[in-house]
Design a protein around this motif. Structure first.
Motif: not given
Length: 378
Positions: A121-126
């Motif tokens: 998940s890109t948002p979680v990664g950020l």
């Protein structure tokens, strides 16, 4: 320009409105650079300088204002850089046909490690990219400052931790790709926007983040919190006797500096599309101290100028003076310490003042302000 807790009449250098105008002018100039530098390579270089300037701002915040000489700002920078690289790498993986990065397959890993799973998940990664180094700094800072570790011992402990993380990133090759590093094959994509590292979109994102962290830090330093922090820098024992929890403020300052450095690591990988254990190298963290010192360690504005100036000189003179560049950099640092202790910002201050310095020190004014606050609360 250097912020102070008071406004000195007749001295534009210490006028808060003038300071904010100077910062806004700086970021407006950076925003206009793409109109002048049309070359994509130059634009990419300037974006790199902006990412490194965040590291310098974090040093100025924790050292210049907090009085904490941290030689481990690369810890947050490096952790965030790996987090961003993992996020970008997983954007390029297919959950069905290619769920595991190729370097893991080369090292005999057949299932995606749990450490990498959240980065689908890109948002979680950020969020993890910024949260993990910040939480690390909170825990590490609490351990040091609750024990009243100060001065050179903080520098030694942060340097030792930085070296430990460098070894971990280097040795854990199946999970970090070791000395080869992680090279995401495609630019970062978020909310349908592709951030081409050689395009204006990525450049403006880096400048916007630099402006956000710098102006937020400046606003915080001009608040009551900033006044107490600067008083702790000047005389921690006197502030402790006034009833303030010095360790709490030091931990908060240390953690915020880690968050600022983490933003720098995020932007760095977005621009270079590569991360390796070099992000944890001692050279990078010490260089950030030099950038802040040359620009003026008690000036966020000066730290940005120092980072752009030194890195620009390295880019254009480093190839020709490759063998002696580090000597030149070291000599510049020694010269600043001996002759310009307040860096470029100090020179600007002297030029703009042109009047006799006030006999009352900034420390006295800050402590008096704190004393008044305590009296009012009582």
């Amino acid at each position: 320009m250097k912020e102070r807790a008071d406004n000195v009449p007749g001295n534009i250098y210490h006028n808060r409105k003038a300071q904010w105008a100077a910062y806004l002018a700086l970021f407006a100039a950076l925003a206009l650079l793409p109109l002048i530098a049309g070359d994509s390579f130059v634009l990419n270089q300037l974006a790199r300088y902006a990412a490194l300037a965040m590291l310098a701002v974090s040093v100025s915040f924790v050292w210049g204002y907090g009085g904490i000489l941290s030689l481990g700002q690369g810890i947050a920078f490096g952790i965030a850089a790996y987090g961003m690289a993992m996020t970008m790498q997983m954007q390029s993986q297919d959950p069905v046909s290619a769920p595991i990065p190729s370097f893991m397959l080369t090292n005999g890993i057949e299932t995606l490690p749990w450490l990498w799973a959240p980065f689908w998940s890109t948002p979680v990664g950020l969020i993890l990219t910024l949260a993990v180094p910040t939480l690390f700094f909170i825990g590490f800072g609490a351990m040091m400052f609750q024990a009243r570790v100060a001065g050179v011992f903080v520098a030694i402990m942060t340097l030792a931790m930085l070296a430990a993380l460098y070894s971990m990133a280097y040795d854990m090759q199946p999970y970090t790709a070791g000395f080869n590093g992680i090279t995401p094959p495609a630019p970062f994509v978020f909310m349908g926007i592709t951030f081409d590292p050689y395009g204006t979109t990525a450049y403006y994102l880096c400048i916007a983040i630099l402006a956000f962290v710098t102006l937020s830090a400046k606003a915080l330093l001009q608040s009551k919190f900033g006044t107490i922090v600067q008083a702790i820098r000047d005389d921690a024992e006197r502030v402790r006797f006034l009833g303030y929890n010095v360790a709490y403020y030091q931990v908060v300052v240390f953690a915020i500096s880690g968050l600022i450095a983490a933003f720098g690591g995020l932007c760095w990988v977005l621009i270079v599309q590569y991360v390796s254990p070099t992000s944890f190298e001692i050279t990078l963290s010490i260089s950030a101290v030099i950038w802040a010192a040359v620009g003026g360690r008690m000036s966020l504005f000066g730290a940005i100028v120092g980072a752009f100036l030194i890195n620009g000189m390295q880019s254009y003179l480093g190839d020709e003076l490759q063998q002696i560049w580090l000597i030149i950099l070291g000599a510049a640092f020694i010269g600043v310490v001996l002759f310009l202790p307040n860096g470029i910002a100090g020179v600007i201050e002297r030029v703009l003042e042109g009047v006799k310095p006030n006999r009352e020190t900034s420390s006295d004014r800050q402590l008096a302000s704190i004393g008044d606050s305590v009296k009012e609360s009582v």
